[in-house]
Design an enzyme around this catalytic site. Sequence first.
Site, PDB file in Angstrom:
ATOM      1  N   THR A 184      43.679  23.504  89.747  1.00  0.00           N
ATOM      2  CA  THR A 184      43.830  24.592  91.019  1.00  0.00           C
ATOM      3  C   THR A 184      45.279  24.631  91.089  1.00  0.00           C
ATOM      4  O   THR A 184      46.170  23.926  90.838  1.00  0.00           O
ATOM      5  CB  THR A 184      43.502  23.534  92.185  1.00  0.00           C
ATOM      6  OG1 THR A 184      41.940  23.527  92.095  1.00  0.00           O
ATOM      7  CG2 THR A 184      43.758  23.936  93.478  1.00  0.00           C
ATOM      8  N   ARG A 212      29.042  25.573  96.208  1.00  0.00           N
ATOM      9  CA  ARG A 212      29.782  24.380  96.634  1.00  0.00           C
ATOM     10  C   ARG A 212      31.265  24.915  97.258  1.00  0.00           C
ATOM     11  O   ARG A 212      31.810  25.691  96.358  1.00  0.00           O
ATOM     12  CB  ARG A 212      30.045  23.709  95.616  1.00  0.00           C
ATOM     13  CG  ARG A 212      30.882  22.224  95.862  1.00  0.00           C
ATOM     14  CD  ARG A 212      32.287  22.654  95.027  1.00  0.00           C
ATOM     15  NE  ARG A 212      33.160  21.363  95.259  1.00  0.00           N
ATOM     16  CZ  ARG A 212      34.643  21.064  94.868  1.00  0.00           C
ATOM     17  NH1 ARG A 212      35.233  22.379  94.444  1.00  0.00           N
ATOM     18  NH2 ARG A 212      34.972  19.963  94.920  1.00  0.00           N
ATOM     19  N   VAL A 213      31.881  24.552  98.280  1.00  0.00           N
ATOM     20  CA  VAL A 213      33.330  24.885  98.607  1.00  0.00           C
ATOM     21  C   VAL A 213      33.859  23.391  98.540  1.00  0.00           C
ATOM     22  O   VAL A 213      33.668  22.721  99.011  1.00  0.00           O
ATOM     23  CB  VAL A 213      33.278  25.522  99.882  1.00  0.00           C
ATOM     24  CG1 VAL A 213      34.724  25.735 100.165  1.00  0.00           C
ATOM     25  CG2 VAL A 213      32.484  26.824 100.012  1.00  0.00           C
ATOM     26  N   GLY A 214      35.056  23.642  97.776  1.00  0.00           N
ATOM     27  CA  GLY A 214      36.151  22.204  97.793  1.00  0.00           C
ATOM     28  C   GLY A 214      36.966  22.366  98.960  1.00  0.00           C
ATOM     29  O   GLY A 214      37.101  23.106 100.001  1.00  0.00           O
ATOM     30  N   ASP A 215      38.235  21.298  98.854  1.00  0.00           N
ATOM     31  CA  ASP A 215      39.231  21.211  99.937  1.00  0.00           C
ATOM     32  C   ASP A 215      40.144  22.455  99.844  1.00  0.00           C
ATOM     33  O   ASP A 215      40.688  22.903 100.901  1.00  0.00           O
ATOM     34  CB  ASP A 215      39.931  20.191  99.435  1.00  0.00           C
ATOM     35  CG  ASP A 215      40.433  20.158  98.388  1.00  0.00           C
ATOM     36  OD1 ASP A 215      40.045  20.411  97.221  1.00  0.00           O
ATOM     37  OD2 ASP A 215      41.926  20.221  98.158  1.00  0.00           O
ATOM     38  N   THR A 235      45.947  19.545  95.361  1.00  0.00           N
ATOM     39  CA  THR A 235      44.844  19.549  94.179  1.00  0.00           C
ATOM     40  C   THR A 235      44.144  18.307  94.152  1.00  0.00           C
ATOM     41  O   THR A 235      44.796  17.310  94.363  1.00  0.00           O
ATOM     42  CB  THR A 235      45.583  20.301  92.884  1.00  0.00           C
ATOM     43  OG1 THR A 235      44.624  20.358  91.791  1.00  0.00           O
ATOM     44  CG2 THR A 235      46.619  19.164  92.576  1.00  0.00           C
ATOM     45  N   GLY A 236      43.142  18.316  93.229  1.00  0.00           N
ATOM     46  CA  GLY A 236      42.390  17.138  92.986  1.00  0.00           C
ATOM     47  C   GLY A 236      41.153  17.201  93.064  1.00  0.00           C
ATOM     48  O   GLY A 236      40.315  18.227  93.450  1.00  0.00           O
ATOM     49  N   GLY A 238      38.004  17.357  95.184  1.00  0.00           N
ATOM     50  CA  GLY A 238      37.972  18.025  96.703  1.00  0.00           C
ATOM     51  C   GLY A 238      37.320  17.295  97.583  1.00  0.00           C
ATOM     52  O   GLY A 238      37.599  17.127  98.797  1.00  0.00           O
TER      53      GLY A 238
HETATM   54  N1  ASP Z   1      40.368  20.634  94.691  1.00  0.00           N
HETATM   55  C1  ASP Z   1      39.768  21.616  94.032  1.00  0.00           C
HETATM   56  C2  ASP Z   1      38.060  21.530  94.400  1.00  0.00           C
HETATM   57  O1  ASP Z   1      37.707  20.313  94.663  1.00  0.00           O
HETATM   58  C3  ASP Z   1      39.748  21.252  92.416  1.00  0.00           C
HETATM   59  C4  ASP Z   1      41.215  20.993  91.883  1.00  0.00           C
HETATM   60  O2  ASP Z   1      42.111  20.814  92.405  1.00  0.00           O
HETATM   61  O3  ASP Z   1      41.133  21.276  90.625  1.00  0.00           O
HETATM   62  O4  ASP Z   1      37.535  22.512  94.516  1.00  0.00           O
END
Ligand code: ASP
Length: 328
Positions: A184, A212-215, A235-236, A238
């Site tokens: 991300t 699906r929606v992440g953070d 990032t990380g 989510g």
């Molecule tokens: N945080 C992002 C998500 O969970 C993924 C990522 O940071 O690579 O969608």
Amino acid sequence: MARSPILLIHGGAWDIPADLLEAHEQGVFDALQDGWRILERGGTALDAVETAVTSLEDDPAFDAGRGSFLTRDGRVQLDALIMDGATLRAGGVACVERIRNPIQAARLVLDKSPHVYFVGPGAEEFAQANGIPLVENAELVLDRERRRLAEAQAREQAGTPDRSFSGRPDPDSSEDSPQDSHDTVGAVALDQYGRLAAATSTGGTLNKDPGRVGDSSLIGCGCYADNASAAVSLTGWGEPIMKLVLGKWATDRVMAGRSPEQVAPEAMAYLLRRLGGHGGIILLAPDGRYGLAHNTPRMAWGVHTADGPRVGTSLSDEAPLTGEADLY
Ligand code: ASP
């Protein structure tokens, strides 16, 4: 008095393999240059973060825009958020499949809509009605990602997920820690007028369920900006980041008087301690102090101040990267 601008960027936090380090550093460097050009000409933090994230979306090295990870059924589905710390105006899109640069669609939401967040076909229609041409989803899909998805699904079938770095499962959940990579992208900036902005864009996690929606695109989770506190992009993994509303957690602590250089590593420690989560953070206060941290082996990062650009793929080899911009 004009303030000296600052731009911070991340290009994901994970165990970036040696053969991808150069591409990550180059991509972050290019985005720093593009965003900095805006700031040094007296442009706004909002334009700088949009421009920097557009550059990262256009770079197939990252999980944003073309070249993103694929959903379980082999599609690119993108999420992005941009926020103006001076006004708290924000724009977000999620689950868009036909927009090459979702951060630009998010910016249009911020500029032109009374709403804050659009998803799926409604987001695409809004973008198109405001001048963004729609593309075929296949144009955003790389063969590299088709292979990566097939490998992930084969591992899943064999019951041998790749654990390239430690992330414990969330003790409160049946979710398993997504293993391989987090590419991300995000940017936070302070302009010469003292205004903060933040932007985050992602293709989400590899092999995610459609919808699906992440953070990343959720306000206060993977992105937030408020001149009364700080600007942040994460990032990380989510799901844990969302549960902790970690972006707002971090900016609230800066508002309470703690420094970004203290709060950034604390946020990563809290993420790991509370939910076994992993990731990275960039955090910038309106007085120019900043902090970056990750609890993964590597994070692609970049900082541009009036002293010039710095990029890297890990902070662990050196003292925590912190700083402060001088006033002109
Ligand atoms: N945080 C992002 C998500 O969970 C993924 C990522 O940071 O690579 O969608």
